[in-house]
Design an enzyme around this catalytic site. Structure first.
Site, PDB file in Angstrom:
ATOM      1  N   GLY A   1      53.955 -41.143 -41.138  1.00 33.91           N
ATOM      2  CA  GLY A   1      53.205 -41.950 -42.430  1.00 33.91           C
ATOM      3  C   GLY A   1      51.784 -41.411 -42.350  1.00 33.91           C
ATOM      4  O   GLY A   1      51.236 -42.098 -43.558  1.00 33.91           O
TER       5      GLY A   1
ATOM      6  N   GLY B   1      51.457 -38.513 -43.555  1.00 32.02           N
ATOM      7  CA  GLY B   1      51.521 -37.587 -44.802  1.00 32.02           C
ATOM      8  C   GLY B   1      51.267 -37.988 -46.086  1.00 32.02           C
ATOM      9  O   GLY B   1      50.662 -39.349 -46.016  1.00 32.02           O
ATOM     10  N   PHE B   2      51.686 -37.384 -46.958  1.00 29.12           N
ATOM     11  CA  PHE B   2      51.479 -37.520 -48.301  1.00 29.12           C
ATOM     12  C   PHE B   2      51.927 -38.893 -48.852  1.00 29.12           C
ATOM     13  O   PHE B   2      51.100 -39.801 -49.292  1.00 29.12           O
ATOM     14  CB  PHE B   2      52.011 -36.339 -49.236  1.00 29.12           C
TER      15      PHE B   2
ATOM     16  N   VAL C   1      58.592 -37.628 -33.339  1.00 26.34           N
ATOM     17  CA  VAL C   1      59.790 -38.221 -33.626  1.00 26.34           C
ATOM     18  C   VAL C   1      60.982 -37.574 -32.693  1.00 26.34           C
ATOM     19  O   VAL C   1      62.090 -38.343 -32.443  1.00 26.34           O
ATOM     20  CB  VAL C   1      60.363 -38.373 -34.909  1.00 26.34           C
TER      21      VAL C   1
ATOM     22  N   LEU D   1      60.038 -41.214 -42.647  1.00 31.98           N
ATOM     23  CA  LEU D   1      59.367 -40.161 -43.494  1.00 31.98           C
ATOM     24  C   LEU D   1      59.221 -38.948 -42.760  1.00 31.98           C
ATOM     25  O   LEU D   1      59.159 -37.890 -43.226  1.00 31.98           O
ATOM     26  CB  LEU D   1      58.151 -40.669 -43.990  1.00 31.98           C
TER      27      LEU D   1
ATOM     28  N   ALA E   1      59.175 -35.354 -41.157  1.00 30.21           N
ATOM     29  CA  ALA E   1      60.169 -34.401 -41.510  1.00 30.21           C
ATOM     30  C   ALA E   1      59.547 -32.989 -41.643  1.00 30.21           C
ATOM     31  O   ALA E   1      58.236 -33.042 -41.863  1.00 30.21           O
ATOM     32  CB  ALA E   1      61.264 -34.506 -42.612  1.00 30.21           C
TER      33      ALA E   1
ATOM     34  N   TYR F   1      67.248 -26.998 -45.095  1.00 31.74           N
ATOM     35  CA  TYR F   1      66.388 -28.377 -45.335  1.00 31.74           C
ATOM     36  C   TYR F   1      67.353 -29.444 -46.001  1.00 31.74           C
ATOM     37  O   TYR F   1      67.581 -30.618 -45.564  1.00 31.74           O
ATOM     38  CB  TYR F   1      65.327 -28.402 -46.301  1.00 31.74           C
TER      39      TYR F   1
ATOM     40  N   LYS G   1      68.748 -32.964 -44.602  1.00 33.53           N
ATOM     41  CA  LYS G   1      68.565 -34.465 -45.204  1.00 33.53           C
ATOM     42  C   LYS G   1      69.672 -35.242 -45.476  1.00 33.53           C
ATOM     43  O   LYS G   1      69.904 -36.331 -45.159  1.00 33.53           O
ATOM     44  CB  LYS G   1      67.838 -34.412 -46.657  1.00 33.53           C
TER      45      LYS G   1
HETATM   46  N1  LIG Z   1      57.091 -34.823 -51.451  1.00 39.40           N
HETATM   47  C1  LIG Z   1      58.378 -34.563 -51.824  1.00 39.40           C
HETATM   48  O1  LIG Z   1      58.366 -34.050 -53.003  1.00 39.40           O
HETATM   49  C2  LIG Z   1      59.554 -35.169 -51.420  1.00 39.40           C
HETATM   50  C3  LIG Z   1      60.631 -35.104 -52.134  1.00 39.40           C
HETATM   51  C4  LIG Z   1      62.022 -35.460 -51.497  1.00 39.40           C
HETATM   52  C5  LIG Z   1      61.855 -35.891 -50.163  1.00 39.40           C
HETATM   53  N2  LIG Z   1      60.668 -36.045 -49.633  1.00 39.40           N
HETATM   54  C6  LIG Z   1      60.958 -36.641 -48.219  1.00 39.40           C
HETATM   55  O2  LIG Z   1      59.878 -37.614 -48.075  1.00 39.40           O
HETATM   56  C7  LIG Z   1      59.304 -37.629 -46.629  1.00 39.40           C
HETATM   57  C8  LIG Z   1      57.736 -37.528 -46.583  1.00 39.40           C
HETATM   58  O3  LIG Z   1      57.496 -36.400 -47.471  1.00 39.40           O
HETATM   59  P1  LIG Z   1      55.941 -35.946 -47.690  1.00 39.40           P
HETATM   60  O4  LIG Z   1      55.774 -35.359 -48.750  1.00 39.40           O
HETATM   61  O5  LIG Z   1      54.954 -37.178 -47.317  1.00 39.40           O
HETATM   62  O6  LIG Z   1      55.687 -34.766 -46.454  1.00 39.40           O
HETATM   63  P2  LIG Z   1      54.448 -34.713 -45.810  1.00 39.40           P
HETATM   64  O7  LIG Z   1      54.666 -33.363 -44.935  1.00 39.40           O
HETATM   65  O8  LIG Z   1      53.121 -34.692 -46.359  1.00 39.40           O
HETATM   66  O9  LIG Z   1      54.491 -35.537 -44.586  1.00 39.40           O
HETATM   67  C9  LIG Z   1      55.351 -35.526 -43.600  1.00 39.40           C
HETATM   68  C10 LIG Z   1      54.634 -36.067 -42.051  1.00 39.40           C
HETATM   69  O10 LIG Z   1      55.416 -36.101 -41.226  1.00 39.40           O
HETATM   70  C11 LIG Z   1      54.581 -35.701 -40.016  1.00 39.40           C
HETATM   71  N3  LIG Z   1      55.512 -34.881 -39.176  1.00 39.40           N
HETATM   72  C12 LIG Z   1      56.029 -33.720 -39.216  1.00 39.40           C
HETATM   73  N4  LIG Z   1      56.799 -33.542 -37.955  1.00 39.40           N
HETATM   74  C13 LIG Z   1      56.830 -34.902 -37.323  1.00 39.40           C
HETATM   75  C14 LIG Z   1      57.385 -35.005 -36.071  1.00 39.40           C
HETATM   76  N5  LIG Z   1      57.939 -34.247 -35.344  1.00 39.40           N
HETATM   77  N6  LIG Z   1      56.930 -36.355 -35.567  1.00 39.40           N
HETATM   78  C15 LIG Z   1      56.436 -37.078 -36.399  1.00 39.40           C
HETATM   79  N7  LIG Z   1      55.603 -36.847 -37.580  1.00 39.40           N
HETATM   80  C16 LIG Z   1      55.977 -35.532 -37.792  1.00 39.40           C
HETATM   81  C17 LIG Z   1      53.569 -34.714 -40.511  1.00 39.40           C
HETATM   82  O11 LIG Z   1      52.619 -34.536 -39.774  1.00 39.40           O
HETATM   83  C18 LIG Z   1      53.248 -35.243 -41.577  1.00 39.40           C
HETATM   84  O12 LIG Z   1      52.216 -36.173 -41.718  1.00 39.40           O
HETATM   85  C19 LIG Z   1      60.083 -36.264 -45.705  1.00 39.40           C
HETATM   86  O13 LIG Z   1      61.092 -37.087 -45.181  1.00 39.40           O
HETATM   87  C20 LIG Z   1      60.667 -35.464 -47.080  1.00 39.40           C
HETATM   88  O14 LIG Z   1      61.543 -34.851 -46.768  1.00 39.40           O
HETATM   89  C21 LIG Z   1      59.556 -35.486 -50.060  1.00 39.40           C
END
Ligand SMILES: NC(=O)c1ccc[n+]([C@@H]2O[C@H](COP(=O)([O-])OP(=O)(O)OC[C@H]3O[C@@H](n4cnc5c(N)ncnc54)[C@H](O)[C@@H]3O)[C@@H](O)[C@H]2O)c1
Length: 377
Positions: free
Chosen positions: A9, A11-12, A61, A80, A82, A188, A192
């Site tokens: 949470g 992250g972005f 996680v 979220l 990943a 990847y 998913k």
């Molecule tokens: N941004 C996109 O365009 C997009 C598109 C499709 C799917 N997604 C999915 O949405 C989700 C969130 O994406 P986002 O863009 O916010 O990415 P992000 O990288 O900004 O956020 C992911 C967060 O997960 C945390 N993280 C990584 N490994 C971890 C772990 N082992 N334990 C706990 N936290 C961990 C990171 O520190 C980060 O804060 C992801 O599952 C991603 O696959 C994103």
């Protein structure tokens, strides 16, 4: 349902979703490792979290004890966390499986064996599971949906970018539906898809409500400017600020469906608050194809500069050619219609980028890694 655990949470997407959940009366707990690839080396809790009354747990996680502890206080989960780089996943295979697939299995294992009273699980899945997605034959009135297999390294090396029918004619991409064929083209994407199956099978067997949101290309304020492995607009924004050219893969006519992060947060909120859990897969996008050349030009102009674009004919193994979501289900099941136009979203993004320190441009380094592993030509 009051207490929501948001993994990843910090992250972005989380940075938009968690405050929105709070505004809507939920108690939010974030579990996040603050991965240096996303958050830089400082490891400080982001200000938007420490300045709020969101509960923050720094941990992974993949850690059973930590997961057990945060899950035991939750009624609902938005998963979220990943690893998110398509190119990077092609050589960090074990890590992507551990953090994405295995950690989802761990979460469900704990919920099942501890008999936790979780009411709803939502997953951020990805459009990447479709691989090349759905196409029609390029003939008038063609209705048969065709699912080209992923492009081979040989086809890419020969610049055969677009899928063709048996007569050598280009197929026409159409918005992909949730019941279209799934054909992951990268590690990847395969992780998913594994997450989706694990959650659907387990939640159905336990009677837990669930929702799988297949996100398209999410962009907007707060996207990591440090991560060179994903987020085309963030990567390009750094180069625009440095007055560097924008290198564009293939012929630049590859397309993506760019959805603003506030609409993604809105869709998660809708899936969480809907009285009946969706218990299905839902695309979250805009339903519009945008070429990469177009997005690069719009981005540069939003900075008040003239585009300096170089179409390189380079390519990455595992990339897909076209992508756009059919969003009928988003509208019908979640009653959600995306609100932010590309123009408005781009303006918000650029206004935010201009308030941020200029990051290092790591694009060449990331591409070099791919080249060394024969994953880029
Ligand atoms: N941004 C996109 O365009 C997009 C598109 C499709 C799917 N997604 C999915 O949405 C989700 C969130 O994406 P986002 O863009 O916010 O990415 P992000 O990288 O900004 O956020 C992911 C967060 O997960 C945390 N993280 C990584 N490994 C971890 C772990 N082992 N334990 C706990 N936290 C961990 C990171 O520190 C980060 O804060 C992801 O599952 C991603 O696959 C994103």
């Amino acid at each position: 349902m009051k207490n929501i655990l948001v993994t990843g949470g910090a992250g972005f997407i989380g940075s938009h979703l968690c405050p929105l959940l709070q505004q809507n009366g939920f108690n939010v707990t974030i579990l996040d490792t603050l991965s240096p690839q996303i958050h830089g080396e400082s490891q400080e809790t982001p200000l938007w979290i420490s300045d709020s009354n969101i509960n923050f747990v720094k941990g992974s996680v993949t850690d059973r004890d930590v997961m057990k502890s945060v899950l035991s206080n939750a009624d609902g989960i938005v998963h979220l966390a990943a690893e998110t780089g398509t190119g990077q996943s092609m050589y960090e295979i074990e890590k992507y499986n551990q953090v994405n697939s295995q950690a989802t299995a761990l979460m469900l294992d704990i919920i099942t064996n501890e008999q936790l009273p979780i009411k709803r699980v939502l997953l951020a899945s990805s459009r990447s599971v479709y691989g090349e997605g759905a196409y029609l034959a390029d003939g008038q009135g063609a209705t048969n949906r065709i699912y080209p297999r992923p492009r081979t390294p040989e086809e890419l090396a020969n610049h055969q970018w677009t899928a063709k029918d048996e007569n050598g004619n280009d197929l026409v991409p159409v918005p992909t539906r949730e019941d279209d064929k799934v054909q992951p083209a990268s590690i990847y994407a395969s992780t998913k898809y594994a997450q989706e199956d694990l959650i659907a099978i387990c939640c159905e067997s336990l009677g837990i409500g669930y929702g799988i949101l297949r996100l398209q290309n999410v962009y907007g304020e707060g996207q990591s400017l440090n991560n060179p492995y994903t987020g085309i607009l963030s990567i390009f924004s750094t180069r625009v600020r440095m007055n560097k050219h924008l290198p564009i893969f293939e012929d630049g006519l590859e397309t993506r469906d760019f959805v603003h992060v506030s609409d993604v947060a809105g869709a998660f909120l809708a899936a969480l608050t809907k009285e009946e859990a969706p218990n299905t897969i839902i695309n979250v996008g805009t339903g519009e194809f945008t070429t990469v050349i177009d997005i690069a030009s719009q981005l540069t102009r939003a900075f008040g500069k003239e585009p300096d674009i170089q179409v390189t004919a380079q390519y990455r193994v595992g990339d897909i050619r076209h992508n756009c979501a059919d969003i009928t289900r988003l509208k019908d099941v979640l009653n959600y219609i995306p609100k932010v136009s590309l123009e408005e979203g781009m303006k918000r993004f650029v206004d935010w980028v201009n308030t941020q320190p200029l990051p290092e441009d790591k694009l060449d380094k990331a591409n070099q890694e791919l080249k060394e592993k024969n994953l880029m030509g």
